[in-house]
Design an enzyme around this catalytic site. Structure first.
Site, PDB file in Angstrom:
ATOM      1  N   TYR A  91       4.281  78.391  10.789  1.00 17.50           N
ATOM      2  CA  TYR A  91       5.727  78.166  10.725  1.00 17.50           C
ATOM      3  C   TYR A  91       6.105  77.286   9.544  1.00 17.50           C
ATOM      4  O   TYR A  91       7.119  77.510   8.859  1.00 17.50           O
ATOM      5  CB  TYR A  91       6.215  77.511  12.021  1.00 17.50           C
ATOM      6  N   ARG A  98      16.442  81.507  27.943  1.00 21.08           N
ATOM      7  CA  ARG A  98      17.544  82.362  27.534  1.00 21.08           C
ATOM      8  C   ARG A  98      17.933  83.430  28.542  1.00 21.08           C
ATOM      9  O   ARG A  98      19.063  83.924  28.500  1.00 21.08           O
ATOM     10  CB  ARG A  98      17.189  83.037  26.209  1.00 21.08           C
ATOM     11  N   ARG A 129       8.250  80.356  29.086  1.00 20.49           N
ATOM     12  CA  ARG A 129       9.686  80.361  28.775  1.00 20.49           C
ATOM     13  C   ARG A 129      10.528  80.577  30.029  1.00 20.49           C
ATOM     14  O   ARG A 129      11.638  81.121  29.954  1.00 20.49           O
ATOM     15  CB  ARG A 129      10.033  81.420  27.724  1.00 20.49           C
ATOM     16  N   ASP A 131       9.980  72.471  22.493  1.00 22.21           N
ATOM     17  CA  ASP A 131       9.646  73.530  21.544  1.00 22.21           C
ATOM     18  C   ASP A 131       8.427  73.092  20.754  1.00 22.21           C
ATOM     19  O   ASP A 131       8.239  71.891  20.502  1.00 22.21           O
ATOM     20  CB  ASP A 131      10.822  73.778  20.590  1.00 22.21           C
ATOM     21  N   ARG A 178      23.874  75.940  26.671  1.00 23.22           N
ATOM     22  CA  ARG A 178      23.703  76.046  25.221  1.00 23.22           C
ATOM     23  C   ARG A 178      25.024  76.225  24.478  1.00 23.22           C
ATOM     24  O   ARG A 178      25.105  75.948  23.274  1.00 23.22           O
ATOM     25  CB  ARG A 178      22.745  77.203  24.900  1.00 23.22           C
TER      26      ARG A 178
END
Length: 356
Positions: free
Chosen positions: A159, A37, A33, A82, A46
């Site tokens: 998921y 973020r 990652r 993703d 974003r």
């Protein structure tokens, strides 16, 4: 064997050399990652674009992939995407909700729901990932290798049934016992799509691949050997077989099964070049379990990135010393967390490169 496209020559190949067990100039380091973020420039982008719009737009995906490389002396890039693009390609709606994470509003509840899945044409619906990989290889201009990735079948199944992330995976685990044959059907369907997807990524220019079995922690060792290992093995074997038949150069493959430190020996027998370790695994014990001929990747606790810089530097240096310079790729033991200080990444990278 031939490369499928003319790309700029690679200037820093330490990652690939480490994966193959060759001598490196320095221990390579990248972070799961790393494009994301914790970077303010990612947060700014974003504000303008939905998460999956970034994933589906090669120019935006490449911009985000490049962001950490502008700040840090990393030894690899990993294409921004993703793992849940595969459920999307199979016809399920996946949304990214602020403060929650991924949400699948119409999850798979019963075996009857498997009929909603659309494996035919799934690969064509993922072509934007290949386009981003090819574009990124040119934008990198050979600076560092580019990693492609996918979620593993059990993790994706979780998921799809839970409708998002879960701390227990209780619904997905119930499937394994209530509907064992349908579970195998779903896991095999996902494996087929994953092999197609990874083959496409290699042909598009990915120089290394990582398979994320992020939900292995929810399985006991016995369950892991039944519901994860056979599919991980088939991914590796089928992919290598296909690329070999096409005379396309194979690339190093990494398996990262978070929470499966109980099965390192079994993972070492799957044919993967690299085994990723989470932060709960001792480096010395891991090396003893997998033997000398597999590269290890990891495994600093992401929470250590919040420590005082001098503490972080010491912890990182100690970690590298435990793993050694041969057959080792430095990384965190899971993805970097959103509030991680930028300075901690600088300390981590610097400490790895100077440790040995």
């Amino acid at each position: 064997m031939k490369d499928t496209r003319p790309f700029p020559p690679l200037k820093n190949d330490n990652l690939l050399r480490a994966a193959r067990g060759e001598v490196v100039d320095r221990v390579p380091v990248w972070v799961m990652r790393q494009a994301g973020r914790y970077l303010p420039e990612f947060q700014e982008l974003r504000k303008l674009h939905d998460f999956f719009t970034v994933c589906r737009t090669p120019e935006l995906a490449c911009e985000v992939t490049m962001q950490p490389l502008r700040r840090f002396d990393l030894d690899a890039s990993i294409i921004f995407s993703d793992i849940l693009v595969i459920p999307q390609a199979l016809g399920l709606t996946v949304e990214m909700h602020a403060g929650v994470g991924p949400v699948l509003p119409q999850p798979i509840r019963t075996p009857e729901d498997l009929k909603r899945l659309t494996p035919d044409g799934a690969l064509s619906r993922l072509s934007y990932v290949g386009d981003a990989i090819t574009m990124m290889r040119h934008k990198l201009d050979g600076r560092v290798p580019l990693i492609g990735f996918t979620g593993a079948p059990w993790t994706l199944m979780g998921y799809m049934i839970e409708g998002g992330g879960s701390k227990t995976m209780s619904k997905a685990k119930a499937w394994l016992y209530d509907y064992p044959e349908d579970s195998k059907l779903l896991l095999n369907l996902l494996t087929d799509v994953i092999v197609d997807y990874l083959e496409m990524q290699v042909e598009a220019g990915a120089q290394m691949l990582q398979i994320f079995e992020s939900s292995a922690e929810h399985l006991t060792k016995d369950e892991f050997l039944v519901w994860s290992v056979p599919f991980l093995r088939r991914i590796r074997d089928d992919l290598v077989d296909r690329l070999t038949k096409k005379a396309v150069s194979t690339v190093p493959l990494t398996i990262f099964a978070k929470g499966a430190g109980h099965s390192l020996k079994e993972q070492s027998e799957l044919g993967y070049d690299v085994i990723g370790l989470d932060w709960t695994v001792d480096p010395v014990e891991a090396r003893a379990a997998v033997g000398p001929n597999i590269t290890l990747q990891g495994n600093l606790d992401p929470q250590d990135m919040y420590r005082d810089p001098s503490e972080l530097h010491t912890l990182t240096t100690d970690m590298v010393h435990k793993f050694g310079k041969s057959r080792y790729i430095a990384n965190l033991g899971h993805g970097i967390t959103p509030q991680t200080p930028i300075a901690s990444m600088e300390v981590l990278v610097d400490a790895v490169h100077k440790a040995l």
